[in-house]
Structure formats: structure tokens, C-alpha cells
Enzyme design. Structure first.
Site, PDB file in Angstrom:
ATOM      1  CE  LYS A 252     -40.151  42.633  38.821  1.00  0.00           C
ATOM      2  NZ  LYS A 252     -40.857  43.504  37.917  1.00  0.00           N
TER       3      LYS A 252
ATOM      4  CE  LYS B 225     -30.013  55.975  43.958  1.00  0.00           C
ATOM      5  NZ  LYS B 225     -30.720  57.037  44.640  1.00  0.00           N
TER       6      LYS B 225
ATOM      7  CE  LYS C 281     -36.558  46.893  51.464  1.00  0.00           C
ATOM      8  NZ  LYS C 281     -36.229  48.299  51.421  1.00  0.00           N
TER       9      LYS C 281
END
Ligand code: SF4
Length: 329
Positions: A199, A115, A196
Site C-alpha cells: 500500500k 526498523k 513487492k
């Protein structure tokens, strides 16, 4: 009297209209689990705040996702479907759990490091505590099982360890260790044929797209890169179009593509047209249901409000036990 096996919890961030990757990887399973378990499905809007820079689309994304879930077959009269922030008890439990979680354990997590890499300019306190909030989500509803793909197993292990730490610290057994329900999550590759479906990569096909939009996206799909001309034999084993045929076409069609592609008996254009047709046929009932639901989005909000009400009943029971176990005055 319900003869279901126990309670399952799962949450997903409000990412708006769902794509085939979301559908095949999660929603389909959510729908199926309802036959065996009492299901609690949560749109985790608070989790989204750890990384989003604007909340402008949060409301719209939430309703779009709820529409997809309901149209796909999640039954709100049976399952609890709600928005995370509508059950503020989760924030309270998160705080208590954070007191039994060593900081080093959080900062050492590979997901935290990932992250930081993805959001280097927004490494906030909430991001560090993300797994604690995730644990609170599960533990608040005393879920007996959590459906996860193998790659998410460490998150559930974290929640299980948190239960042990809490119960040990307060010498109680009020929190329940959730079991992992390992699910075969197919890796759905996007129309680029490489990554993968997502969006943010714009390589997705929305399940609620129109038949025309779907066909357009399918026609853009990358196929066997070695097959340059119509007369070249292809290899379906390395072609993403074929992967989708295996899900959406009949066994006879799959066999035909498998054979004909290898001897250039079928061209990629026809092969894709067939896939688009089958995909649209398969999604047609879902799209019809969604169109119905869209006519009255207030009713969908009502479903989410009702879900939160039912979720809070469970949450309040847990929190009464938790506060008592801690010894809060
Ligand atoms: Fe892929 Fe179909 Fe073209 Fe073969 S014919 S390479 S399976 S799109």
C-alpha cells in the site's frame, strides 16, 4: 469432539483494505487452515503503535481488514477472530517474558536494525520489545503451530527460545513451544513490476476495489520492458501480468498468452484486459459477500467482541498457570 490437529495462531497489523499481496500471501492460507486447525486470528493493533505516528485511522483500518477477512471466508463461528488490545492479558505476559529476554538479543536482531533504519526518529522502547510482544501473542494462546513464510522463521525461533528461557527460569512447563508451519508465501509483485505489492508504495490492487478500479490498475501494470511496440515479441517469463495470469486465468489462456506473446500474436492491452476480466470474475463472490457485510458493520464489531471473549478464556487459563509458575503472591 473436534478432530482438528491443534491450534494455529496468526496476527496481522490493521492495514485497512487488503490487497492482492495480502490475499495471496496470507488470507487465502488463513481460510484454508480452518479445515485442519482451530484457528486464532488476531488484528494486532498494539503492534501497529510501535511505528504509527497517528492512530486516526486505526479504527477504520481495523474494520476494513476484518471485513476483508470475513468476506474472504474466515468463519468466526469456528475460528477466533479478535483485536489484540481487547485481550489485555497479552500485555501482562509480554511484561513477564521481557524479564527473561536479554536486551542484547533484541537489539542484535536484523529486524530491529531494519526498523531503526525505517523509523530513525521513532526508536521507542516498544519497538525494541516488539518480538517479545509477538511471542506473547503466540504463547498466550498456547498455539501448537504458527504459519510463517521462510523469512519470518526467526520470529518463531525467538518465541521458542523465549519459552525455553521462561520454563527454565521458573522450573515449569507452562508455556508451549510453537512449531513453525512453513508456508509457501508467493512474493506478489506490485503493478510497478518491480517491488513487492504494498500500500505504501501505491503499487497495489485492493481486493475490494470495484471492477472498474481493478481494470484501471491492471491496465497500468508494467509489462516486459523490452517489448516497446505491439509488433515486438515479448517474454512472459519476465512479465508480472503473466504471473497473475498463472493464478487467475484458465490453463488454456495461460498457454495461449505464453505462446502468442512470444511471437507478438497478442498485444499487452488485450492481454491485460483478459487478466482484468478473470481477476474480477474470481473476486466477484468475495466482493458480493463484502458488500453484504458492509451493510451492518455493527455485526462485524460484534464478531470481534465475541472473538475477544473467547480468546480471553484461553488467555486467562494460561495466565493463571504463568502467575503461579512465577510465584506471584
Ligand atoms: Fe506481458 Fe501479456 Fe504483454 Fe506478454 S502480452 S508482455 S505476457 S502483458
Amino acid at each position: 469432539m473436534s478432530n482438528k490437529k491443534g491450534r494455529v495462531f496468526s496476527g496481522a497489523r490493521p492495514t485497512g483494505r487488503q490487497h492482492l499481496g495480502n490475499y495471496l500471501g496470507a488470507i487465502k492460507n488463513y481460510v484454508a487452515l480452518q479445515d485442519e486447525y482451530n484457528c486464532v486470528y488476531c488484528i494486532v493493533d498494539v503492534h501497529a503503535l510501535t511505528t504509527v505516528e497517528t492512530t486516526q485511522n486505526l479504527r477504520q483500518n481495523t474494520i476494513e481488514m476484518a471485513l476483508d477477512w470475513l468476506a474472504a471466508g474466515i468463519r468466526p463461528e469456528e475460528s477466533i477472530v479478535f483485536i489484540q488490545s481487547h485481550v489485555p492479558e497479552v500485555m501482562e505476559l509480554h511484561t513477564y517474558l521481557s524479564m527473561v529476554t536479554p536486551l542484547g538479543k533484541l537489539t542484535d536482531l536484523p529486524t530491529f536494525k531494519e526498523k531503526i533504519r525505517l523509523h530513525p526518529n521513532n526508536v521507542n522502547y516498544g519497538l525494541v520489545g516488539y518480538p517479545v510482544l509477538m511471542s506473547a501473542d503466540i504463547l498466550l494462546y498456547r498455539a501448537s503451530a504458527v504459519p510463517v513464510g521462510v523469512d519470518q522463521a526467526p520470529h518463531i525461533e525467538f518465541a521458542r527460545e523465549t519459552v525455553r528461557s521462561f520454563n527454565f527460569r521458573y522450573n515449569c512447563d507452562v508455556l508451549v513451544e510453537p512449531q513453525m508451519k512453513i508456508t509457501q508465501v508467493p512474493k506478489v509483485i506490485g503493478i510497478d513490476g518491480v517491488q513487492k505489492m504494498s500500500k505504501s508504495l501505491d503499487n497495489h490492487i485492493e481486493i475490494a476495489a470495484t471492477a472498474e478500479e481493478t481494470q484501471k490498475r491492471v491496465m497500468q501494470m508494467v509489462t516486459d520492458p523490452q517489448r516497446q511496440r505491439r509488433s515486438d515479441p515479448g517474454n512472459p517469463d519476465v512479465c508480472n501480468v503473466f504471473s497473475f495470469h498463472k493464478i487467475f486465468s484458465t490453463p488454456e489462456e495461460v498457454e495461449m498468452v505464453n505462446t502468442e506473446c512470444r511471437k507478438a500474436g497478442i498485444g499487452c492491452v488485450d492481454c491485460k484486459k483478459m487478466l482484468a476480466k478473470n481477476l474480477n470474475a474470481s473476486l466477484a463472490p468475495f466482493r458480493a459477500r463484502r458488500a453484504e457485510l458492509e451493510k451492518d458493520t455493527d455485526a462485524v464489531w460484534d464478531v470481534l467482541m465475541d472473538g475477544a471473549k473467547r480468546a480471553r478464556v484461553i488467555a486467562e487459563e494460561t495466565m493463571t498457570d504463568v502467575r503461579q509458575a512465577i510465584g506471584l503472591p
